[in-house]
Design a protein around this motif. Structure first.
Motif, PDB file in Angstrom:
ATOM      1  N   UNK A 183      39.255 -93.025  62.679  1.00  0.00           N
ATOM      2  CA  UNK A 183      40.025 -94.233  62.945  1.00  0.00           C
ATOM      3  C   UNK A 183      41.280 -94.221  62.098  1.00  0.00           C
ATOM      4  N   UNK A 184      42.248 -95.030  62.506  1.00  0.00           N
ATOM      5  CA  UNK A 184      43.424 -95.248  61.659  1.00  0.00           C
ATOM      6  C   UNK A 184      43.183 -96.556  60.926  1.00  0.00           C
ATOM      7  N   UNK A 185      43.216 -96.503  59.590  1.00  0.00           N
ATOM      8  CA  UNK A 185      43.001 -97.728  58.800  1.00  0.00           C
ATOM      9  C   UNK A 185      44.215 -97.977  57.922  1.00  0.00           C
ATOM     10  N   UNK A 186      44.458 -99.261  57.646  1.00  0.00           N
ATOM     11  CA  UNK A 186      45.615 -99.585  56.803  1.00  0.00           C
ATOM     12  C   UNK A 186      45.242-100.651  55.792  1.00  0.00           C
ATOM     13  N   UNK A 187      45.767-100.467  54.583  1.00  0.00           N
ATOM     14  CA  UNK A 187      45.484-101.407  53.492  1.00  0.00           C
ATOM     15  C   UNK A 187      46.670-102.347  53.340  1.00  0.00           C
ATOM     16  N   UNK A 188      46.601-103.498  53.968  1.00  0.00           N
ATOM     17  CA  UNK A 188      47.677-104.487  53.833  1.00  0.00           C
ATOM     18  C   UNK A 188      48.439-104.673  55.135  1.00  0.00           C
ATOM     19  N   UNK A 189      48.716-105.945  55.420  1.00  0.00           N
ATOM     20  CA  UNK A 189      49.362-106.342  56.671  1.00  0.00           C
ATOM     21  C   UNK A 189      50.725-105.650  56.860  1.00  0.00           C
ATOM     22  N   UNK A 190      51.398-105.358  55.756  1.00  0.00           N
ATOM     23  CA  UNK A 190      52.741-104.770  55.843  1.00  0.00           C
ATOM     24  C   UNK A 190      52.715-103.379  56.486  1.00  0.00           C
ATOM     25  N   UNK A 191      51.532-102.773  56.552  1.00  0.00           N
ATOM     26  CA  UNK A 191      51.438-101.414  57.107  1.00  0.00           C
ATOM     27  C   UNK A 191      50.904-101.409  58.537  1.00  0.00           C
ATOM     28  N   UNK A 192      50.658-102.616  59.057  1.00  0.00           N
ATOM     29  CA  UNK A 192      50.010-102.710  60.379  1.00  0.00           C
ATOM     30  C   UNK A 192      50.858-102.052  61.479  1.00  0.00           C
ATOM     31  N   UNK A 193      52.155-102.322  61.464  1.00  0.00           N
ATOM     32  CA  UNK A 193      53.008-101.777  62.526  1.00  0.00           C
ATOM     33  C   UNK A 193      52.982-100.242  62.527  1.00  0.00           C
ATOM     34  N   UNK A 194      53.142 -99.660  61.328  1.00  0.00           N
ATOM     35  CA  UNK A 194      53.136 -98.193  61.237  1.00  0.00           C
ATOM     36  C   UNK A 194      51.795 -97.639  61.696  1.00  0.00           C
ATOM     37  N   UNK A 195      50.692 -98.293  61.297  1.00  0.00           N
ATOM     38  CA  UNK A 195      49.352 -97.831  61.670  1.00  0.00           C
ATOM     39  C   UNK A 195      49.158 -97.921  63.181  1.00  0.00           C
ATOM     40  N   UNK A 196      49.606 -99.032  63.761  1.00  0.00           N
ATOM     41  CA  UNK A 196      49.456 -99.224  65.205  1.00  0.00           C
ATOM     42  C   UNK A 196      50.250 -98.159  65.971  1.00  0.00           C
ATOM     43  N   UNK A 197      51.473 -97.883  65.487  1.00  0.00           N
ATOM     44  CA  UNK A 197      52.288 -96.855  66.148  1.00  0.00           C
ATOM     45  C   UNK A 197      51.622 -95.489  66.045  1.00  0.00           C
ATOM     46  N   UNK A 198      51.039 -95.202  64.892  1.00  0.00           N
ATOM     47  CA  UNK A 198      50.383 -93.905  64.698  1.00  0.00           C
ATOM     48  C   UNK A 198      49.196 -93.771  65.651  1.00  0.00           C
ATOM     49  N   UNK A 199      48.354 -94.804  65.684  1.00  0.00           N
ATOM     50  CA  UNK A 199      47.182 -94.762  66.561  1.00  0.00           C
ATOM     51  C   UNK A 199      47.610 -94.606  68.022  1.00  0.00           C
ATOM     52  N   UNK A 200      48.639 -95.375  68.402  1.00  0.00           N
ATOM     53  CA  UNK A 200      49.121 -95.329  69.784  1.00  0.00           C
ATOM     54  C   UNK A 200      49.637 -93.941  70.144  1.00  0.00           C
ATOM     55  N   UNK A 201      50.397 -93.339  69.229  1.00  0.00           N
ATOM     56  CA  UNK A 201      50.985 -92.032  69.523  1.00  0.00           C
ATOM     57  C   UNK A 201      49.903 -90.950  69.541  1.00  0.00           C
ATOM     58  N   UNK A 202      48.909 -91.052  68.634  1.00  0.00           N
ATOM     59  CA  UNK A 202      47.811 -90.069  68.646  1.00  0.00           C
ATOM     60  C   UNK A 202      47.026 -90.163  69.950  1.00  0.00           C
ATOM     61  N   UNK A 203      46.873 -91.377  70.452  1.00  0.00           N
ATOM     62  CA  UNK A 203      46.193 -91.572  71.735  1.00  0.00           C
ATOM     63  C   UNK A 203      46.978 -90.891  72.859  1.00  0.00           C
ATOM     64  N   UNK A 204      48.313 -91.052  72.825  1.00  0.00           N
ATOM     65  CA  UNK A 204      49.131 -90.414  73.865  1.00  0.00           C
ATOM     66  C   UNK A 204      49.051 -88.889  73.774  1.00  0.00           C
ATOM     67  N   UNK A 205      48.987 -88.357  72.557  1.00  0.00           N
ATOM     68  CA  UNK A 205      48.967 -86.901  72.387  1.00  0.00           C
ATOM     69  C   UNK A 205      47.617 -86.304  72.803  1.00  0.00           C
ATOM     70  N   UNK A 206      46.526 -86.969  72.412  1.00  0.00           N
ATOM     71  CA  UNK A 206      45.192 -86.369  72.597  1.00  0.00           C
ATOM     72  C   UNK A 206      44.456 -86.887  73.826  1.00  0.00           C
ATOM     73  N   UNK A 207      44.873 -88.051  74.313  1.00  0.00           N
ATOM     74  CA  UNK A 207      44.103 -88.695  75.388  1.00  0.00           C
ATOM     75  C   UNK A 207      42.874 -89.395  74.842  1.00  0.00           C
ATOM     76  N   UNK A 208      42.666 -89.308  73.531  1.00  0.00           N
ATOM     77  CA  UNK A 208      41.501 -89.956  72.910  1.00  0.00           C
ATOM     78  C   UNK A 208      41.883 -91.340  72.416  1.00  0.00           C
ATOM     79  N   UNK A 209      40.918 -92.248  72.397  1.00  0.00           N
ATOM     80  CA  UNK A 209      41.182 -93.615  71.946  1.00  0.00           C
ATOM     81  C   UNK A 209      41.125 -93.671  70.416  1.00  0.00           C
ATOM     82  N   UNK A 210      42.248 -93.915  69.759  1.00  0.00           N
ATOM     83  CA  UNK A 210      42.253 -94.057  68.295  1.00  0.00           C
ATOM     84  C   UNK A 210      42.228 -95.538  67.937  1.00  0.00           C
ATOM     85  N   UNK A 211      41.143 -95.949  67.294  1.00  0.00           N
ATOM     86  CA  UNK A 211      41.017 -97.337  66.857  1.00  0.00           C
ATOM     87  C   UNK A 211      41.895 -97.538  65.635  1.00  0.00           C
ATOM     88  N   UNK A 212      42.512 -98.710  65.540  1.00  0.00           N
ATOM     89  CA  UNK A 212      43.365 -99.023  64.395  1.00  0.00           C
ATOM     90  C   UNK A 212      42.898-100.327  63.785  1.00  0.00           C
TER      91      UNK A 212
END
Ligand SMILES: [Zn+2]
Length: 812
Positions: free
Chosen positions: A33-62
């Motif tokens: 999973x993609x995890x983030x410590x603190x609300x300020x990192x949520x956007x970056x974490x969400x973008x990472x999970x989303x892009x990993x999903x697009x690359x792999x076709x796998x569902x990355x939970x954030x």
């Protein structure tokens, strides 16, 4: 033994230290999973999970989590310094990946770095130029701690961005780590200080500069201690009002008007005065807010280096254009870096009025320039980069991508060839072969000239590339570049036409620009605002200005072109733009007098009225020592750019050093110039004049030749008349022309009339007309010779020619 120990040491410590290969996904299934410590990192974490999903076709939970499991985004625990804001650490541990940044911005950089490492690319702004690899199984092996080599890495568009483009450009900046950790304020500041304290300046006119006996704006009387105190307090007040401020500017107002009082004169040069004030501000700011900075340009009258040291917190931004006083950029950098700890660079990657988005016309499209200057400036202390550019991904997109890589890590300059190959293969796949040739035609270091031949070759490469792929993403990129190429053709047709035809071509170009504005291939906003302002030969109809709203604007009509319309443009482009019909011939630059050829005497020509910029003259010394005598007039157009400078380079000087240096006062008066040399043979005289306009004349019959080839084009100003030699056996005189004039054969008969349209020309050499002098008469603009020696002279006695030509023809 010692040597072996040293080699062993190198092997251990220089070989890459591998982290642990870590699987993120296998066969389309996410491993973590993609995890983030603190609300300020949520956007970056969400973008990472989303892009990993697009690359792999796998569902990355954030999800938010403090525990260091999965791909974990966190902020560093240590305190953050101003210049440490963008540093991050990336590491794979086998079962988890750690992403730790100094700030949320740093974490975001780390996310895009990680995605870059697994193949994601955002080469140019917008969806079309996003490369998302398909990798159902994905692993990384990374351990890196990094921070940017330049603290600020701004690439921004003069004239600003179209509304439609703002979001994609902002996205490109983030995805290429081209945002800045520190905001360096460095704009003109004096006027604003005067405005903020209008009453004080009314009460104290003595704070203002004394010019012609009168106290006046827009400069200060810097020697006045009370004035300096006011400026210091103003800076402190800015920090009090905005505690997050990184810096204040102490840059002078635009233009001249520096104080003429005796006390100010005692301080020293204009630069010293401006720096004295900035130093005062920096000393107080540093005390109250340690680490914060004070910005100032080295620009205009305060561009020459100072004689005093800059306070360590003063950042001097050196502009690479508009330099006064006859300095070169390196002289400025060396001079300033000796006195100031940190420099900034104010670059000009693209200025629409100079380059009009044409191939290779701007620094942003000159790969050699970028790869040389970015590390070079950094080595001289530059840590801030502000590059004026244009929203023109067609000609400069690749350059800006490479620049962003190098701004972060100047060592990337050593890998430019690999980065270009990555760009071509990732963007064009099976079509990358012809597209490499296409991009070579856009590269400013290869000096492409806009002509039917260049356009013809661009269209042919695009046509070839389109035949090599069925991939929709690649075809979309080729479509963008076809639209760019069509723009270049419309620009050529417009700029080389006159009268009614020019107006019609202008309209066709603008109507097309509107339809391609979303692509960002060319800077539609800049072209629309600037071209009509500078060209008195065309007019915009009522309601067609850039600011006139679309609904009622007669030229803002039509929708984006469909793929089949673009396919038609490609075929038409290949058909319309013909290629050269001659083979260029290479000649050596070992020039010798042509006198041995005993050429027929001709009426003496002329070399135009003046030169601008850098010009080489080639001359010959029969017996050394000798004195070369010339007459020079400088400041013909601009009298305020410092003296014109001359150097004398004997080709026989082993280190290719200048043996004589001269300066010509820019007073528009003729000066006698004498340059001594101890060397016989070929000499190059180099004149550099900051484009002020300089006229150089010499005695009739003195060897003096101007070289004008594709590699060394000579720009002459004013109508000129010069001869060139057509060697025996030459079948065709071919070259490039960009201005009106005549070509005369050896009998003085006009054999060709040039139009203003830039392009290649070729003339058959009739029997018996070889082995003689031909000429360009009543000529404006450039002539670059490609099949005969590119040597231009006023007559046979002054002509130098490649040695091999003279030797061959005197042996026959
Ligand atoms: Zn003064």
């Amino acid at each position: 033994m010692l040597k072996n120990a040293f080699v062993w040491f190198l092997l251990v410590f220089v070989s890459p230290i591998h982290a642990v290969e870590t699987f993120l996904a296998k066969d389309g299934r996410a491993f973590m999973e993609v995890t983030y410590a603190g609300e300020a990192l949520k956007t970056a974490a969400t973008e990472l999970a989303g892009m990993l999903t697009r690359i792999t076709g796998a569902e990355f939970v954030c999800k938010a989590s403090e525990s260091e499991s999965g791909i974990h985004l966190a902020l560093q625990k240590e305190a953050v310094t101003l210049t440490g804001r963008e540093g991050y650490h990336l590491e794979s541990f086998g079962d988890r990946i750690e992403i730790t940044g100094a700030t949320p911005q740093a974490v975001e950089h780390a996310v895009w770095d990680l995605l870059h490492r697994v193949g994601f690319r955002q080469f140019l702004p917008g969806k079309t130029w996003e490369v998302v690899p398909s990798k159902p199984s994905l692993s990384v092996d990374v351990k890196v701690t990094t921070s940017p080599d330049y603290h600020s890495r701004r690439i921004w568009a003069g004239f600003g961005y179209l509304k439609e483009r703002e979001a994609v450009v902002e996205e490109w900046n983030r995805r290429n780590r081209a945002t800045s950790g520190i905001t360096l304020n460095t704009g003109h500041a004096y006027d604003h200080i005067m405005d903020r304290h209008a009453k004080v300046f009314e009460q104290h006119p003595e704070y203002l500069a004394m010019v012609d006996g009168k106290r006046q704006k827009p400069k200060f009387c810097t020697s006045n201690a009370e004035l300096r105190k006011l400026v210091v307090e103003d800076a402190l007040a800015q920090f009090a009002a905005q505690p997050d401020l990184d810096s204040v500017s102490c840059d002078p107002s635009d233009g001249g008007g520096w104080c003429e009082c005796a006390e100010c004169a005692k301080i020293g040069s204009v630069t010293d005065r401006a720096l004295l004030l900035a130093n005062d501000v920096a000393a107080s700011v540093d005390k109250a807010h340690p680490g914060r900075m004070v910005g100032m340009y080295a620009y205009n009258e305060h561009s020459p280096p100072p004689s005093i040291e800059a306070h360590p917190q003063v950042v001097i931004s050196v502009a690479t254009g508009f330099i006064r006083g006859g300095y070169t950029i390196d002289q400025l950098l060396d001079g300033w870096s000796a006195k100031a700890r940190t420099l900034g660079i104010r670059e000009y990657y693209s200025v629409n009025a100079w380059d009009r988005d044409l191939p290779g016309a701007a620094r942003g499209g000159n790969i050699d320039y970028l790869r040389t200057t970015i590390p070079h400036f950094h080595a001289r202390g530059a840590r801030f980069m502000s590059a004026e550019a244009s929203d023109n991904a067609g000609p400069n997109g690749l350059g800006c991508y490479l620049a962003a890589r190098m701004f972060w890590d100047v060592d990337e300059a050593k890998k430019i060839d690999a980065l270009v190959t990555d760009f071509l293969e990732s963007s064009f796949g099976a079509a990358s072969g012809p597209m490499r040739k296409f991009y070579e035609m856009l590269d400013g270091s290869k000096k492409p000239s806009l002509s039917d031949d260049l356009l013809g070759r661009m269209w042919r490469r695009l046509q070839e590339a389109r035949g090599l792929t069925k991939d929709k993403a690649i075809l979309a990129r080729l479509d963008d570049l076809a639209l760019y190429t069509h723009y270049c053709g419309l620009y050529l047709d417009y700029s080389s036409a006159s009268g009614k035809e020019r107006q019609a071509a202008f309209e066709a170009m603008f109507r097309f620009l509107w339809r391609i504005r979303d692509t960002g291939m060319v800077h539609v906003k800049a072209l629309w605002r600037d071209v009509p302002n500078r060209d008195k030969g065309v007019t915009l109809p009522p309601g067609a200005k850039y600011n006139d709203p679309e609904a009622a604007n007669p030229w803002k009509t039509g929708v984006a072109l469909k793929p089949e319309e673009i396919a038609k443009l490609v075929d038409e482009g290949v058909e319309k733009r013909k290629l050269l019909d001659f083979e260029p011939v290479a000649f050596s630059m070992k020039l010798v007098p042509a006198t041995k050829l005993k050429l027929t005497e001709v009426p003496r020509g002329n070399a135009g009225i003046y030169l601008r910029g850098v010009r080489d003259f080639w001359t010959w010394v029969d017996a050394a020592p000798a004195t070369i005598s010339l007459t020079g007039t400088a400041g013909v157009i601009y009298p305020n750019r410092g003296p014109a400078k001359m150097e004398l380079y004997p080709l026989a000087e082993a280190e290719l050093k200048s043996v004589a240096h001269l300066e010509i006062d820019p007073d528009k008066k003729p000066h006698e110039l004498k340059m001594g040399t101890k060397f016989p043979g070929l000499h190059r005289i180099e004149v550099t004049d900051s484009t002020q306009g300089t006229s150089i004349t010499w005695q009739d019959g003195m060897p003096m030749t101007i070289v004008s080839s594709m590699e060394q084009p000579a720009k002459l100003f004013g109508r000129w008349h010069l001869y060139f030699y057509v060697p025996k056996g030459t079948k065709m005189v071919g070259g490039y022309s960009d201005g009106e004039g005549l070509m005369l054969d050896p009998e003085g008969k006009t054999v060709h009339t040039f139009s203003a349209k830039p392009g290649y020309f070729s003339m058959k050499v009739p029997k018996g007309m070889d082995g003689q002098l031909w000429s360009f008469k009543h000529t404006s603009g450039q002539r670059q010779l490609m099949t005969v020696p590119p040597c231009l002279a006023r007559d046979a006695s002054e002509l130098l020619l490649p040695e091999e030509v003279v030797v061959k023809e005197t042996q026959q």
